[in-house]
Design a protein around this motif. Structure first.
Motif, PDB file in Angstrom:
ATOM      1  N   ALA A   1       0.813  -1.227   0.000  1.00 40.53           N
ATOM      2  CA  ALA A   1       0.000   0.000   0.000  1.00 40.53           C
ATOM      3  C   ALA A   1       0.840   1.267   0.000  1.00 40.53           C
TER       4      ALA A   1
ATOM      5  N   THR B   1      -0.122   3.810  -2.682  1.00 43.04           N
ATOM      6  CA  THR B   1      -1.536   4.191  -2.785  1.00 43.04           C
ATOM      7  C   THR B   1      -1.722   5.610  -2.279  1.00 43.04           C
TER       8      THR B   1
ATOM      9  N   GLY C   1      -7.482  -2.839   2.193  1.00 45.84           N
ATOM     10  CA  GLY C   1      -7.236  -1.406   2.274  1.00 45.84           C
ATOM     11  C   GLY C   1      -7.936  -0.693   3.414  1.00 45.84           C
TER      12      GLY C   1
ATOM     13  N   TRP D   1      -5.815   0.498  -1.500  1.00 50.79           N
ATOM     14  CA  TRP D   1      -5.029  -0.692  -1.801  1.00 50.79           C
ATOM     15  C   TRP D   1      -4.698  -0.648  -3.280  1.00 50.79           C
TER      16      TRP D   1
END
Length: 499
Positions: A41, A44, A335, A89
């Motif tokens: 992640a 992101t 996420g 995510w």
């Protein structure tokens, strides 16, 4: 015994051994998950906004990632829902699990290609652990039923959308498809009463061996079967092995279930959620459910009695203790970050880590500072029922702050199947248990701030009528067993019978 059931036993033994390898190395396992989540992640939007590049350990993580609920992540989730990629995510999710919200209406919980398999594997493993412990897989030769939501999925900006149970229905393995009921057509029926009636017709002459679902709705299915055949479930389904359930504490329903079934059976408890499959019961001999440490979830815990303070303690698995009530915080491969799922748990074992769900952090009664929680309410009811023939269908508790006369009290709305001979004695037993568990409640009773609790009898079918009246009549909806307000109580007052 079929070849399928014979082969299932050695396979179950292998899976059990593999699971216990990570369960017996819990902190190393969780550290691997922690680093995996950060790595995937890092680029992101959430990872950039929260400086994942400079998070090297859990202490760093706590400083940069706050604890939030759905509202706290909603700005990011809304971007995902509109079709943006690499937000919470990497990439886009496979599904949105749609759940009921409060402040924000419907909630859209992302399920990714990394998180989806963990739901399926954990559910499968729960059955395999049972097979391994019992050295018996004969149930796979009969029929199985999973009372669940409709598998018909919608689409939202290219991502499929539905209830978690409906999404999971698409992943039933081929070797179980022939054994699975109800049919696809019946499972797609939206109206719950129509659906249950259809399930009764489809299953009444089948060799049902495993039944799964939320207890209150499976109870409705059982009642319809008994009413139609005039026989207990054990005669209708003589090979019925065990009941799989999740979502609520089963103990208050157990007497009723066993009276409908006509014999004692075994149970497997699951802790699935749209946010992740958190735990399952790994043994009939141990209390609690095995925490899934290797399923793409890094767990955090906050002592429940500190949760609403300014700087609550926030810890990882290695610092938890037995007997403490914790708010469960998730960080997942779907996420979700610092995500308060809303549940409270308590550890029943630290080797391996097993938990039981004790309630909802938002479901409590503290109208007078008593902070009564779900665990206490459920235990008090179980204490009063234990050793009796009293059975209940459903219950909920609310404070009565402004009675027409006398002191305020806690008001218990109970739908009985078999009533106590003396309602006042039964209420007294519950109240005594409440006082022994909760010192604040005891002090309020002793200090004449509150009077002992009062029970209101709800007519048979009253809770189902209540759920219909609020548009939540169906297999995945649950009634809160206590609330710090009277919204539920005020509607239920229309479904009472005189004491």
């Amino acid at each position: 015994m079929s070849i399928k059931s014979l082969l299932a036993i050695p396979f179950a033994k292998i899976v059990t051994k593999n699971v216990y390898q990570w369960a017996n190395n819990p902190h190393k396992t969780q550290e691997k998950v922690f680093q995996y989540l950060l790595k995937n992640a890092r680029k992101t939007q959430f990872g950039i906004d929260h400086d994942f590049e400079n998070i090297h350990n859990y202490e760093d993580f706590k400083k940069k990632v706050p604890v939030v609920d759905y509202e706290g992540l909603k700005l990011y989730v809304d971007k995902v829902v509109t079709g943006e990629a690499d937000v919470l995510w990497k990439g886009k999710p496979l599904y949105f699990a749609k759940t009921s919200g409060t402040t924000s209406g419907a909630k859209y919980i992302p399920i990714t290609k990394e998180s989806m398999p963990t739901h399926i594997t954990a559910a499968r493993n729960a059955l395999l652990f049972y097979i391994s412990e019992k050295n018996d897989a004969s149930f796979v030769d009969g029929k199985m039923i999973f009372l669940q939501g409709s598998p018909v999925l919608q689409e939202k900006n290219g991502v499929k959308l539905g209830r978690l149970s409906g999404i999971v229905a698409h992943y039933v393995p081929n070797y179980l498809q022939k054994n699975r009921l109800p049919s696809w057509e019946t499972n797609c029926i939206e109206d719950w009463e129509t659906k249950v009636n259809a399930i009764v017709e489809e299953t009444i002459h089948e060799d049902m061996r495993v039944i799964s679902g939320i207890p209150s709705w499976v109870q409705m299915y059982f009642e319809k079967l008994v009413e139609k055949t005039k026989k207990p479930i054990s005669e209708i389904f003589p090979n019925f092995h065990f009941f799989i359930y999740g979502g609520v504490n089963f103990e208050p329903y157990k007497n009723k279930f066993e009276s409908l079934i006509g014999k004692k059976i075994e149970y497997i408890e699951l802790y699935p959620a749209s946010e992740g499959f958190i735990a399952f019961q790994d043994s009939q001999k141990a209390t609690g459910m095995l925490l899934q440490l290797n399923s793409g979830i890094f767990y955090e815990f906050i002592p429940a009695n500190e949760f609403f303070t300014e700087n609550p303690t926030r810890i990882s698995l290695k610092d938890v203790k037995m007997g403490e009530n914790y708010v469960l915080i998730l960080n997942t491969s779907a996420g979700l970050w610092g995500y308060n799922i809303g549940d409270t748990v308590e550890f029943t074992s630290l080797k391996p880590y097993r938990i039981k769900v004790t309630g909802r952090i938002k479901h409590f009664i503290s109208a007078f500072g008593e902070h009564v929680i779900g665990k206490e309410v459920e235990k008090a009811l179980n204490d009063a029922i234990s050793g009796t023939k009293i059975t209940i269908s459903e219950f909920t508790v609310a404070p009565q702050v402004n009675p027409k006369s006398g002191l305020p009290y806690h008001e218990w709305f109970i739908e009985f199947e078999n009533e106590p001979e003396n309602l006042e004695v039964f209420a007294s037993k519950i109240d005594t248990s409440m006082q022994s568990q909760n010192i604040y409640y005891f002090d309020l009773i002793e200090g004449k701030v509150l009077r002992p609790l009062i029970i209101r009898k709800v007519k048979k079918g009253g809770f189902h009528e209540y759920m219909k009246s609020i548009g939540k009549f169906g297999g995945q909806n649950k009634i809160p067993q206590l609330a710090d307000h009277r919204k539920i109580a005020e509607v239920l007052e229309g479904f009472l019978i005189e004491n």
